[in-house]
Scaffold this active site. Structure first.
Site, PDB file in Angstrom:
ATOM      1  N   GLY A  40      51.228 -48.950  -3.947  1.00 51.73           N
ATOM      2  CA  GLY A  40      51.243 -49.632  -2.644  1.00 51.73           C
ATOM      3  C   GLY A  40      51.617 -51.089  -2.810  1.00 51.73           C
ATOM      4  O   GLY A  40      52.128 -51.495  -3.851  1.00 51.73           O
ATOM      5  N   ASN A  41      51.395 -51.871  -1.777  1.00 50.26           N
ATOM      6  CA  ASN A  41      51.616 -53.315  -1.879  1.00 50.26           C
ATOM      7  C   ASN A  41      50.572 -54.041  -1.043  1.00 50.26           C
ATOM      8  O   ASN A  41      49.746 -53.409  -0.391  1.00 50.26           O
ATOM      9  CB  ASN A  41      53.052 -53.672  -1.462  1.00 50.26           C
ATOM     10  CG  ASN A  41      53.336 -53.289  -0.031  1.00 50.26           C
ATOM     11  OD1 ASN A  41      52.738 -53.832   0.894  1.00 50.26           O
ATOM     12  ND2 ASN A  41      54.239 -52.341   0.169  1.00 50.26           N
ATOM     13  N   ARG A  42      50.603 -55.365  -1.079  1.00 53.22           N
ATOM     14  CA  ARG A  42      49.515 -56.145  -0.496  1.00 53.22           C
ATOM     15  C   ARG A  42      49.657 -56.438   0.993  1.00 53.22           C
ATOM     16  O   ARG A  42      48.909 -57.235   1.543  1.00 53.22           O
ATOM     17  CB  ARG A  42      49.393 -57.483  -1.228  1.00 53.22           C
ATOM     18  CG  ARG A  42      49.018 -57.349  -2.674  1.00 53.22           C
ATOM     19  CD  ARG A  42      48.937 -58.741  -3.298  1.00 53.22           C
ATOM     20  NE  ARG A  42      48.999 -58.668  -4.736  1.00 53.22           N
ATOM     21  CZ  ARG A  42      47.967 -58.371  -5.523  1.00 53.22           C
ATOM     22  NH1 ARG A  42      46.800 -58.112  -4.989  1.00 53.22           N
ATOM     23  NH2 ARG A  42      48.111 -58.331  -6.826  1.00 53.22           N
ATOM     24  N   ALA A 101      56.200 -53.595   5.088  1.00 53.73           N
ATOM     25  CA  ALA A 101      56.622 -53.754   3.688  1.00 53.73           C
ATOM     26  C   ALA A 101      56.785 -52.349   3.117  1.00 53.73           C
ATOM     27  O   ALA A 101      55.846 -51.780   2.543  1.00 53.73           O
ATOM     28  CB  ALA A 101      55.575 -54.551   2.921  1.00 53.73           C
TER      29      ALA A 101
END
Ligand SMILES: Cc1cc2nc3c(=O)[nH]c(=O)nc-3n(C[C@H](O)[C@H](O)[C@H](O)COP(=O)(O)O)c2cc1C
Length: 408
Positions: free
Chosen positions: A213-215, A280
């Protein structure tokens, strides 16, 4: 901004309700029409007669019309007034009413209206310091803010109980300026427009419990969805997994992976005037996710190799079929921002790209503020100063609106 505006003033049962007639008078003096809606408790602190006299309108309080009341011609006042108003301000807003609105109660006229409203809802909490600082009240205020309500902080000072702290209703001129400021920001200028917004990260599964995943927190996209809905647009929000509440009047579709986001966005695309892709989206996904949890004990050696494959490029595919829709993308860059963003703008056939750098102070994923630069196909670059994500959202929507006007 107040001249000619229609204000619903909710008055609830707090001691500061005795100031409400003064507030009505100031709104009226500024040229606004004011319809007062009060709770039963409010009538313990200020009389309906006083409020009716200064507003020159009968005060609304009861949900159900009395059979003997010759004026009871509207049986759906809670809907009609919600459509009539340009803004609703609840001042003072008691802890009890904040809780009711935060949790969707509709047990009297004021809360039913708050739920049915199409315009901005502004709240001025006022209560004793301990009630205000109580965790439950604070959580309710957070819920209301996240759902897109405007909340003005109470002032600090001596309270009716004799205690000192935050809880006082702000002075009348501050309340008037608060409403004026919201009306200045929020015009119903996107009525009739349909806008698709994406937000948050995507999660690409490795096995049933782990993912890549990402932030991204989703805050930027949710701010855009909120601002667009407040400006009258019909908003669909396609969101990756986030911990945010859906803004009022926004239709939300939850997805998890980039592939799911791609499917949802393409399904919605046909029916919209503009798309703002702030999600994102992961560039790569795991080529062969397994359907059982990977156990370290059963894996040979010290290393685990994951093979990744490219996800669909959602923006690019939309750019190829956008016709007269407006397409806005985001570029999150830590190096060579302008150059990379310009290149992305061109490659993906966008009308606007919003460049931001998560390393700049005040910008980035979980922050409530952002620092962005707008780049357009005509080579125009506009660098905006640090501002709230809500304000950035409105600036993006201003651009979307002018491009839509130019296209039609
Ligand atoms: C004298 C007195 C003053 C009060 N002042 C406040 C106040 O300033 N803020 C508040 O949240 N509640 C206050 N309350 C409690 C509310 O009146 C009570 O919670 C009531 O149920 C609120 O109803 P409403 O939110 O439907 O108006 C006060 C109660 C009394 C008896």
């Amino acid at each position: 901004m107040l001249n000619g505006k229609r204000i619903l003033l909710g008055v609830t049962g707090g001691i500061a309700a005795y100031k409400s007639p003064l507030l009505v008078r100031e709104f009226v003096k500024a040229g606004a029409e004011v319809q007062v809606v009060m709770t039963r408790s409010a009538a313990q602190f200020v009389t309906p007669l006083a409020l009716a006299t200064v507003s020159k309108r009968e005060v609304v309080s009861e949900m159900f019309p009395r059979p003997d009341d010759p004026n009871s011609t509207s049986w759906t006042k809670h809907i009609d007034l919600g459509m009539w108003a340009d803004i609703m301000l609840v001042a003072p807003a008691t802890a009890h009413t904040l809780a009711r609105i935060a949790h969707g109660f509709a047990d009297d006229m004021l809360t039913s209206l708050a739920l049915a409203l199409r315009c901005p809802l502004a709240l001025a909490p006022a209560m004793d310091v301990d009630m205000f600082l109580n965790k439950t009240t604070q959580q309710n205020i957070d819920i209301l803010k996240e759902s897109g309500c405007f909340v003005i902080d109470p002032e600090e000072g001596e309270l009716a109980s004799g205690l000192v702290g935050p809880g006082r209703l702000p002075e009348i001129d501050r309340l008037v300026a608060f409403v004026d400021g919201i009306l200045e920001k929020i015009h119903r200028d996107l009525s009739g427009k349909s806008i698709l917004v994406t937000a948050g990260p995507t999660q690409e599964p490795i096995d049933p419990v782990r993912y890549i995943g990402n932030r991204s927190s989703g805050k930027m996209g949710f701010a855009i969805a909120n601002a667009a809905a407040l400006r009258g647009a019909e908003v669909t929000l396609v969101s990756g997994p986030v911990y945010l509440r859906t803004p009022r009047s926004v239709r939300r579709i939850d997805v998890s992976t980039a592939e799911e986001m791609n499917t949802a966005v393409h399904l919605e695309f046909e029916n919209v005037d503009a798309v703002i892709m702030s999600a994102a989206v992961a560039d790569y996904t795991v080529a062969n996710p397994v359907n059982k949890k990977i156990k370290r004990e059963t894996m040979p050696g010290d290393e685990l190799t994951l093979t990744l494959k490219k996800n669909p490029d959602i923006l690019k595919s939309l750019g190829e079929k956008k016709q007269n829709r407006v397409l806005v993308g985001f570029a999150l860059e830590t190096d060579d921002g302008i150059k990379n963003a310009k290149e992305k703008l061109r490659r993906k056939n966008l009308d606007l790209i919003v460049l931001n750098n998560p390393n700049e102070p005040g910008a980035g994923f979980n922050s409530d503020t952002n620092v962005v630069t707008f780049l357009t196909p005509a080579g125009q670059a506009e660098h905006l100063p640090l501002m709230s994500k809500f304000d950035v959202a409105n600036r993006i929507l201003d651009r979307v609106k002018s491009t839509l006007t130019w296209l039609t």
